[in-house]
Scaffold this active site. Structure first.
Site, PDB file in Angstrom:
ATOM      1  N   ARG A 176       0.835  -1.218   0.000  1.00 19.46           N
ATOM      2  CA  ARG A 176       0.000   0.000   0.000  1.00 19.46           C
ATOM      3  C   ARG A 176       0.866   1.263   0.000  1.00 19.46           C
ATOM      4  O   ARG A 176       0.594   2.228   0.703  1.00 19.46           O
ATOM      5  CB  ARG A 176      -0.932   0.043   1.214  1.00 19.46           C
ATOM      6  CG  ARG A 176      -2.002  -1.008   1.235  1.00 19.46           C
ATOM      7  CD  ARG A 176      -2.953  -0.880   0.052  1.00 19.46           C
ATOM      8  NE  ARG A 176      -4.059  -1.797   0.172  1.00 19.46           N
ATOM      9  CZ  ARG A 176      -4.009  -3.095  -0.159  1.00 19.46           C
ATOM     10  NH1 ARG A 176      -2.890  -3.602  -0.679  1.00 19.46           N
ATOM     11  NH2 ARG A 176      -5.045  -3.874  -0.005  1.00 19.46           N
ATOM     12  N   SER A 251     -10.134  -0.160   3.202  1.00 15.76           N
ATOM     13  CA  SER A 251      -9.434  -0.357   4.475  1.00 15.76           C
ATOM     14  C   SER A 251      -8.912   0.985   4.975  1.00 15.76           C
ATOM     15  O   SER A 251      -8.223   1.693   4.236  1.00 15.76           O
ATOM     16  CB  SER A 251      -8.247  -1.293   4.299  1.00 15.76           C
ATOM     17  OG  SER A 251      -8.676  -2.554   3.864  1.00 15.76           O
ATOM     18  N   GLU A 347      -4.324   4.347   6.321  1.00 20.53           N
ATOM     19  CA  GLU A 347      -4.032   4.126   4.892  1.00 20.53           C
ATOM     20  C   GLU A 347      -4.337   5.357   4.030  1.00 20.53           C
ATOM     21  O   GLU A 347      -3.481   5.818   3.276  1.00 20.53           O
ATOM     22  CB  GLU A 347      -4.791   2.891   4.395  1.00 20.53           C
ATOM     23  CG  GLU A 347      -4.193   2.298   3.141  1.00 20.53           C
ATOM     24  CD  GLU A 347      -5.069   1.235   2.529  1.00 20.53           C
ATOM     25  OE1 GLU A 347      -5.910   1.571   1.694  1.00 20.53           O
ATOM     26  OE2 GLU A 347      -4.895   0.059   2.889  1.00 20.53           O
TER      27      GLU A 347
HETATM   28  N1  EPU Z   1     -11.136 -10.101  10.391  1.00 19.00           N
HETATM   29  C1  EPU Z   1     -11.847 -10.138  11.556  1.00 19.00           C
HETATM   30  N2  EPU Z   1     -12.782  -9.160  11.774  1.00 19.00           N
HETATM   31  C2  EPU Z   1     -13.028  -8.203  10.870  1.00 19.00           C
HETATM   32  C3  EPU Z   1     -12.297  -8.147   9.682  1.00 19.00           C
HETATM   33  C4  EPU Z   1     -11.334  -9.126   9.458  1.00 19.00           C
HETATM   34  O1  EPU Z   1     -11.647 -11.008  12.397  1.00 19.00           O
HETATM   35  O2  EPU Z   1     -13.897  -7.375  11.133  1.00 19.00           O
HETATM   36  C5  EPU Z   1     -10.174 -11.173  10.118  1.00 19.00           C
HETATM   37  C6  EPU Z   1     -10.734 -12.120   9.050  1.00 19.00           C
HETATM   38  O3  EPU Z   1     -11.493 -13.124   9.611  1.00 19.00           O
HETATM   39  C7  EPU Z   1      -9.513 -12.613   8.370  1.00 19.00           C
HETATM   40  C8  EPU Z   1      -8.535 -11.488   8.526  1.00 19.00           C
HETATM   41  O4  EPU Z   1      -9.010 -10.630   9.545  1.00 19.00           O
HETATM   42  O5  EPU Z   1      -9.003 -13.730   9.054  1.00 19.00           O
HETATM   43  C9  EPU Z   1      -8.303 -10.728   7.223  1.00 19.00           C
HETATM   44  O6  EPU Z   1      -9.530 -10.158   6.763  1.00 19.00           O
HETATM   45  P1  EPU Z   1      -9.821  -9.940   5.198  1.00 19.00           P
HETATM   46  O7  EPU Z   1      -9.558 -11.195   4.463  1.00 19.00           O
HETATM   47  O8  EPU Z   1     -11.166  -9.335   5.085  1.00 19.00           O
HETATM   48  O9  EPU Z   1      -8.689  -8.934   4.706  1.00 19.00           O
HETATM   49  P2  EPU Z   1      -8.007  -7.660   5.353  1.00 19.00           P
HETATM   50  O10 EPU Z   1      -6.632  -8.018   5.750  1.00 19.00           O
HETATM   51  O11 EPU Z   1      -8.892  -7.091   6.413  1.00 19.00           O
HETATM   52  C10 EPU Z   1      -6.943  -6.855   3.127  1.00 19.00           C
HETATM   53  C11 EPU Z   1      -6.825  -5.573   2.362  1.00 19.00           C
HETATM   54  C12 EPU Z   1      -8.088  -5.303   1.575  1.00 19.00           C
HETATM   55  C13 EPU Z   1      -8.333  -6.460   0.626  1.00 19.00           C
HETATM   56  C14 EPU Z   1      -8.414  -7.760   1.438  1.00 19.00           C
HETATM   57  C15 EPU Z   1      -8.495  -8.972   0.559  1.00 19.00           C
HETATM   58  C16 EPU Z   1      -5.326  -4.119   3.593  1.00 19.00           C
HETATM   59  C17 EPU Z   1      -5.171  -2.925   4.455  1.00 19.00           C
HETATM   60  N3  EPU Z   1      -6.558  -4.464   3.263  1.00 19.00           N
HETATM   61  O12 EPU Z   1      -7.962  -6.682   4.097  1.00 19.00           O
HETATM   62  O13 EPU Z   1      -7.866  -4.133   0.789  1.00 19.00           O
HETATM   63  O14 EPU Z   1      -9.527  -6.296  -0.112  1.00 19.00           O
HETATM   64  O15 EPU Z   1      -7.221  -7.917   2.242  1.00 19.00           O
HETATM   65  O16 EPU Z   1      -7.265  -9.146  -0.066  1.00 19.00           O
HETATM   66  O17 EPU Z   1      -4.324  -4.738   3.233  1.00 19.00           O
HETATM   67  C18 EPU Z   1      -8.099  -1.769   0.824  1.00 19.00           C
HETATM   68  O18 EPU Z   1      -6.880  -1.697   0.851  1.00 19.00           O
HETATM   69  O19 EPU Z   1      -8.825  -0.749   0.800  1.00 19.00           O
HETATM   70  C19 EPU Z   1      -8.753  -3.082   0.878  1.00 19.00           C
HETATM   71  C20 EPU Z   1     -10.071  -3.227   0.985  1.00 19.00           C
END
Ligand code: EPU
Length: 351
Positions: A176, A251, A347
């Site tokens: 990012r 995010s 971010e």
């Molecule tokens: N989780 C929770 N509670 C929540 C949200 C997430 O426990 O409310 C846990 C999930 O269960 C999972 C883990 O956290 O085990 C990761 O969650 P998720 O797969 O939704 O991905 P993320 O790490 O929260 C990142 C990116 C997103 C992207 C997704 C999918 C960043 C900052 N965010 O989110 O990117 O869509 O992975 O690849 O790296 C963005 O940058 O705007 C964005 C949406």
């Protein structure tokens, strides 16, 4: 592409003073620009900057406004980048090279590449914003970052009007992050991006949510990029709010990366912590999980709230201003730091 045509007599298009930016930021904040003008051709840029209406004013470049928190009116010139055009610029045995102008809508561009049977960007479907914003924060999702498909970025230096071609290495991409978000910030306007889409395609479907969605569709082995695209769209629709319905900037925090020593101590206290080992020995933590554990999911401070289905996304429930979102963000950061000893980095850029 139209982006490289000369400026016409009617462009750039200037708007009346106090131009509303509500439709130009995905949080939907009701702020105004002292002056604004729409850049439809590359040559419009220098024409706009040399115009007496812009004299001595700071400038702000907005594409889709999907990575910015506007906390107040902008007392300067807002450049609304509306450069359009997309085309295959080169093809060899190994790859297609596809150029898209900065003002193209990202998701529409991804869909267009697939319709033309050029897979490779399907994991990045439905990310809000424009093509020009994509390299700035190196958009990524479901196991792919745009850096992996970026051949070069054409950017115009605001101070001189000189166009530069940055190859992927020059862009200094990180998680990012990029040169354009760091040293290059406020210095360049991105005009177009050229992507390298390898012809040897393999589904990139390892990301947990994506694999689950594909399995539910009976596709343990996705054979077509379209299957991955459809699954990504379904997962995003289920978890992430549509900015046109509920203002947000995706995010709001980066997933923090911590040292192995800190991780070992943390995991003893919090064995459930969601983490991803990094190639350099450090650990990336799921910020959404950290925030969720602090009880913030679905909670609000006034009209600024934490999304009910993804704690990493802050939303404007209607009538929030940028400072409401930042106040909420600070409260979340304080709680995560107190409980886990981990700092969350914001971010989007705030202004
Ligand atoms: N989780 C929770 N509670 C929540 C949200 C997430 O426990 O409310 C846990 C999930 O269960 C999972 C883990 O956290 O085990 C990761 O969650 P998720 O797969 O939704 O991905 P993320 O790490 O929260 C990142 C990116 C997103 C992207 C997704 C999918 C960043 C900052 N965010 O989110 O990117 O869509 O992975 O690849 O790296 C963005 O940058 O705007 C964005 C949406």
């Amino acid at each position: 592409m139209s982006a490289s045509l000369a400026s016409t007599a009617t462009s750039p298009v200037w708007f009346a003073a106090g131009y509303p930016l509500r439709a130009h930021n995905t949080f939907g904040f009701d702020v105004r620009a002292r002056v604004a003008c729409r850049i439809e051709q590359e040559a419009d840029l220098m024409k706009a900057l040399g115009d007496p209406r812009a004299a001595g004013l700071p400038t702000l470049v907005l594409g889709g406004g999907s990575n910015v928190v506007l906390t107040r009116d902008f007392d300067g010139l807002v450049l609304l980048v509306a450069l359009t055009g997309k085309r295959v610029v080169h093809e060899d045995d190994d790859a297609w090279y596809v150029e898209a102008a900065a003002g193209e809508n990202w998701h529409d561009f991804v869909a267009w590449t697939l319709e033309a049977d050029m897979p490779g960007l399907e994991n990045l479907a439905l990310i809000p914003g424009t093509v020009g914003a994509a390299p700035i924060q190196n958009i990524g999702a479901y196991g792919l970052e745009m850096a992996e498909r970026c051949a070069r970025v054409r950017a115009i230096e605001l101070a001189t009007g000189t166009a530069y071609e940055f190859d992927a290495a020059d862009c200094g991409f990180g998680y990012r992050d990029s040169f354009f978000k760091r040293e290059g910030r406020d210095r360049f306007v991105i005009a177009s991006v050229t992507f390298r889409l390898p012809k040897a395609w393999r589904a990139n479907a390892g990301y947990a949510d994506l694999a689950r969605e594909l399995a539910q569709r009976g596709l343990t082995q996705a054979r077509h990029a379209r299957d991955v695209f459809d699954a990504v769209v379904a997962v995003r629709r289920a978890k992430l709010p549509d900015p046109l319905v509920l203002g947000n900037a995706g995010s709001f925090f980066k997933n923090p990366v911590i040292e192995a020593g800190q991780f070992d101590a943390l995991v003893l206290r919090e064995p459930q912590v969601v983490s991803y080992p990094q190639a350099d020995g450090r650990f990336k933590l799921a910020a959404g999980w950290l925030i969720d554990q602090c009880g913030w999911k679905g909670r609000a401070l006034g009209a600024a709230a934490v999304h009910e289905r993804q704690a990493l996304v802050l939303v404007n429930r209607g009538g929030a201003c940028g400072t409401d979102i930042l106040d909420l963000a600070r409260a979340i950061q304080a709680d995560v730091l107190a409980r886990f000893g981990v700092e969350l980095e914001q971010e989007p850029i705030s202004l």
